[in-house]
Write a protein that holds these residues in place. Structure first.
Motif, PDB file in Angstrom:
ATOM      1  N   UNK A  90      35.126  47.924  36.327  1.00  0.00           N
ATOM      2  CA  UNK A  90      35.877  48.203  37.555  1.00  0.00           C
ATOM      3  C   UNK A  90      34.974  48.102  38.782  1.00  0.00           C
ATOM      4  N   UNK A  91      33.756  48.606  38.666  1.00  0.00           N
ATOM      5  CA  UNK A  91      32.860  48.578  39.818  1.00  0.00           C
ATOM      6  C   UNK A  91      32.531  47.159  40.262  1.00  0.00           C
ATOM      7  N   UNK A  92      32.443  46.237  39.299  1.00  0.00           N
ATOM      8  CA  UNK A  92      32.191  44.847  39.661  1.00  0.00           C
ATOM      9  C   UNK A  92      33.360  44.268  40.461  1.00  0.00           C
ATOM     10  N   UNK A  93      34.581  44.641  40.059  1.00  0.00           N
ATOM     11  CA  UNK A  93      35.757  44.182  40.807  1.00  0.00           C
ATOM     12  C   UNK A  93      35.723  44.716  42.235  1.00  0.00           C
ATOM     13  N   UNK A  94      35.320  45.973  42.388  1.00  0.00           N
ATOM     14  CA  UNK A  94      35.215  46.542  43.731  1.00  0.00           C
ATOM     15  C   UNK A  94      34.147  45.821  44.553  1.00  0.00           C
ATOM     16  N   UNK A  95      33.047  45.484  43.906  1.00  0.00           N
ATOM     17  CA  UNK A  95      31.972  44.790  44.621  1.00  0.00           C
ATOM     18  C   UNK A  95      32.411  43.385  45.044  1.00  0.00           C
ATOM     19  N   UNK A  96      33.224  42.722  44.196  1.00  0.00           N
ATOM     20  CA  UNK A  96      33.760  41.412  44.572  1.00  0.00           C
ATOM     21  C   UNK A  96      34.672  41.532  45.796  1.00  0.00           C
ATOM     22  N   UNK A  97      35.497  42.561  45.815  1.00  0.00           N
ATOM     23  CA  UNK A  97      36.376  42.785  46.969  1.00  0.00           C
ATOM     24  C   UNK A  97      35.539  42.999  48.219  1.00  0.00           C
ATOM     25  N   UNK A 115      43.108  42.479  56.908  1.00  0.00           N
ATOM     26  CA  UNK A 115      44.008  43.229  56.030  1.00  0.00           C
ATOM     27  C   UNK A 115      43.683  42.797  54.601  1.00  0.00           C
ATOM     28  N   UNK A 116      43.165  43.719  53.813  1.00  0.00           N
ATOM     29  CA  UNK A 116      42.705  43.360  52.465  1.00  0.00           C
ATOM     30  C   UNK A 116      43.742  43.650  51.382  1.00  0.00           C
ATOM     31  N   UNK A 117      44.993  43.860  51.766  1.00  0.00           N
ATOM     32  CA  UNK A 117      46.043  44.195  50.788  1.00  0.00           C
ATOM     33  C   UNK A 117      46.142  43.144  49.693  1.00  0.00           C
ATOM     34  N   UNK A 118      46.297  41.884  50.072  1.00  0.00           N
ATOM     35  CA  UNK A 118      46.453  40.816  49.081  1.00  0.00           C
ATOM     36  C   UNK A 118      45.194  40.660  48.218  1.00  0.00           C
ATOM     37  N   UNK A 119      44.045  40.812  48.836  1.00  0.00           N
ATOM     38  CA  UNK A 119      42.773  40.716  48.115  1.00  0.00           C
ATOM     39  C   UNK A 119      42.657  41.807  47.065  1.00  0.00           C
ATOM     40  N   UNK A 120      42.973  43.033  47.444  1.00  0.00           N
ATOM     41  CA  UNK A 120      42.922  44.164  46.509  1.00  0.00           C
ATOM     42  C   UNK A 120      43.926  43.971  45.385  1.00  0.00           C
ATOM     43  N   UNK A 158      45.121  41.249  44.153  1.00  0.00           N
ATOM     44  CA  UNK A 158      44.704  40.178  43.239  1.00  0.00           C
ATOM     45  C   UNK A 158      43.656  40.685  42.241  1.00  0.00           C
ATOM     46  N   UNK A 159      42.643  41.338  42.724  1.00  0.00           N
ATOM     47  CA  UNK A 159      41.587  41.816  41.827  1.00  0.00           C
ATOM     48  C   UNK A 159      42.074  42.955  40.925  1.00  0.00           C
ATOM     49  N   UNK A 160      42.847  43.874  41.490  1.00  0.00           N
ATOM     50  CA  UNK A 160      43.304  45.020  40.702  1.00  0.00           C
ATOM     51  C   UNK A 160      44.351  44.617  39.669  1.00  0.00           C
ATOM     52  N   UNK A 161      45.129  43.581  39.958  1.00  0.00           N
ATOM     53  CA  UNK A 161      46.110  43.096  38.973  1.00  0.00           C
ATOM     54  C   UNK A 161      45.397  42.534  37.745  1.00  0.00           C
ATOM     55  N   UNK A 162      44.357  41.750  37.974  1.00  0.00           N
ATOM     56  CA  UNK A 162      43.580  41.204  36.854  1.00  0.00           C
ATOM     57  C   UNK A 162      42.957  42.325  36.029  1.00  0.00           C
ATOM     58  N   UNK A 163      42.444  43.332  36.716  1.00  0.00           N
ATOM     59  CA  UNK A 163      41.832  44.460  36.013  1.00  0.00           C
ATOM     60  C   UNK A 163      42.874  45.249  35.232  1.00  0.00           C
ATOM     61  N   UNK A 164      44.036  45.462  35.831  1.00  0.00           N
ATOM     62  CA  UNK A 164      45.096  46.205  35.167  1.00  0.00           C
ATOM     63  C   UNK A 164      45.565  45.490  33.899  1.00  0.00           C
ATOM     64  N   UNK A 165      45.644  44.157  33.968  1.00  0.00           N
ATOM     65  CA  UNK A 165      46.041  43.393  32.785  1.00  0.00           C
ATOM     66  C   UNK A 165      45.013  43.549  31.664  1.00  0.00           C
ATOM     67  N   UNK A 166      43.733  43.574  32.037  1.00  0.00           N
ATOM     68  CA  UNK A 166      42.678  43.761  31.046  1.00  0.00           C
ATOM     69  C   UNK A 166      42.758  45.156  30.416  1.00  0.00           C
ATOM     70  N   UNK A 167      42.969  46.175  31.251  1.00  0.00           N
ATOM     71  CA  UNK A 167      43.085  47.548  30.757  1.00  0.00           C
ATOM     72  C   UNK A 167      44.265  47.680  29.802  1.00  0.00           C
ATOM     73  N   UNK A 168      45.416  47.123  30.191  1.00  0.00           N
ATOM     74  CA  UNK A 168      46.609  47.217  29.362  1.00  0.00           C
ATOM     75  C   UNK A 168      46.413  46.496  28.030  1.00  0.00           C
ATOM     76  N   UNK A 169      45.746  45.351  28.070  1.00  0.00           N
ATOM     77  CA  UNK A 169      45.490  44.595  26.846  1.00  0.00           C
ATOM     78  C   UNK A 169      44.633  45.402  25.874  1.00  0.00           C
ATOM     79  N   UNK A 170      43.547  45.990  26.371  1.00  0.00           N
ATOM     80  CA  UNK A 170      42.660  46.796  25.526  1.00  0.00           C
ATOM     81  C   UNK A 170      43.388  48.015  24.981  1.00  0.00           C
TER      82      UNK A 170
END
Length: 341
Positions: A247-254, A292-297, A299-311
């Motif tokens: 998760x922290x890497x996703x935040x750093x990318x944002x 406005x970073x709404x779309x950026x957030x 995008x990254x959080x959706x990918x992370x959420x899909x990974x969390x749900x899969x695991x």
């Protein structure tokens, strides 16, 4: 009370040393605290303009501890005070995120600072009356990720429980000049990070968990721990598991993408985390919205959420089919839906 007078006390403390924040509770449910998991080594001396404010926002400490080697971390800013500091700032991102929580010196620094803060808060009245030294016996509950428990539990427990740890508040309002000497005991050893919360829910909310088999996912900055419990709140150590989600890497990318706009709009991942928690997606400069970073957030959080749900679904499916968990009809239905998704 004479200023040289010292106190001897005891405290019961539980601390969750998370990748983004340190959460603590001491003595009873009404005494809680939280601060960002950021440490900085300051350059020069801090100029204290006023001796007022919330001590939690100004954790300026000197630490002497058998668990921390050398003088590198002798004087540090912790939490909100460390965010944006011009010194050497340590956040749990990038290479730091790959290090074991049990072995990072920052883990001990934030744990000791949080414990000293809790003790000082408990005796704030005595401090205001002149007490400058407090000797505290601390009954501590804390944890490690599932991936670290078997290999690092004994080492981590030894670092915490061996010797006396000394924390002095340097310029911190209210607690300035106060030294807290900490001696820890671990009555329940080192827990898995998310297990204590399960027992607390059962004990305080009287939730009907004890008669069921269930799993709980703890999403951290680096790992996601998935702990499974059999009826009777028996932890299934064989099937409980963990996965790296970063998760922290996703935040750093944002943060990097935001700052690519041409200037450093967000100074640290900790600053970004606070913005996201408060749902502050618009970034202002000179009174105007510059990004406005709404779309950026999203995008990254959706990918992370899909990974969390899969695991989570994969782990649940595995334990439900291989272990006699006595699942309820609703749980079996959820597992079945997850296997088809």
């Amino acid at each position: 009370m004479a200023k040289s007078e010292s106190l001897t006390t005891s405290i019961v403390l539980s601390m969750d040393n998370g990748s983004s924040h340190i959460k603590g509770i001491y003595d009873d449910l009404s005494h809680t605290f939280i601060f960002p998991n950021v440490v900085s080594q300051p350059t020069g001396e801090r100029i204290l303009l006023i001796e007022q404010g919330d001590p939690l926002d100004f954790l300026d400490v000197q630490i002497t501890s058998p668990a921390i080697e050398g003088d590198k971390y002798r004087h540090v800013y912790v939490g909100n005070l460390a965010i944006g500091d011009e010194g050497v700032v340590h956040e749990i991102v990038g290479d730091k995120a790959a290090q074991k929580k049990a072995q990072r010196p920052e883990t001990m620094i934030t744990l000791l600072t949080g414990a000293a803060y809790a003790v000082a808060c408990k005796h704030e009245e005595a401090i205001r009356s002149g007490a400058k030294r407090i000797k505290a016996a601390v009954q501590l509950g804390t944890g490690l990720p599932i991936s670290e428990i078997s290999k690092f539990r004994a080492e981590f427990a030894h670092r915490i429980a061996s010797g006396i740890h000394s924390v002095t508040f340097v310029t911190t309002p209210v607690f300035k000049g106060v030294t807290v000497e900490l001696e820890f005991a671990l009555p329940i050893d080192i827990c898995i990070d998310d297990v204590s919360g399960v027992y607390d829910m059962e004990a305080t909310l009287k939730t009907p968990l004890s008669s069921k088999g269930f799993g709980i996912a703890d999403v951290g900055g680096v790992d996601m721990d998935i702990a499974f419990f059999r009826p009777g709140l028996e932890l299934d150590q064989r099937h409980s598991t963990g996965a790296k989600i970063h998760l922290n890497d996703a935040l750093e990318h944002i943060r990097s993408e935001v700052n690519a706009q041409g200037e450093e709009l967000i100074a640290s991942t900790a600053e970004l985390t606070i913005m996201l928690v408060n749902k502050e997606y618009e970034i202002y400069a000179e009174g105007k919205v510059v990004f406005d970073m709404t779309n950026l957030v999203n995008r990254h959080m959706r990918l992370l959420a899909e990974k969390v749900l899969k695991y989570a679904r994969g782990a649940w499916k595995h334990v439900a089919t291989r272990a006699n968990f006595g699942l309820s009809a609703a749980a079996r239905s959820f597992c079945s839906r997850g296997s088809r998704s």
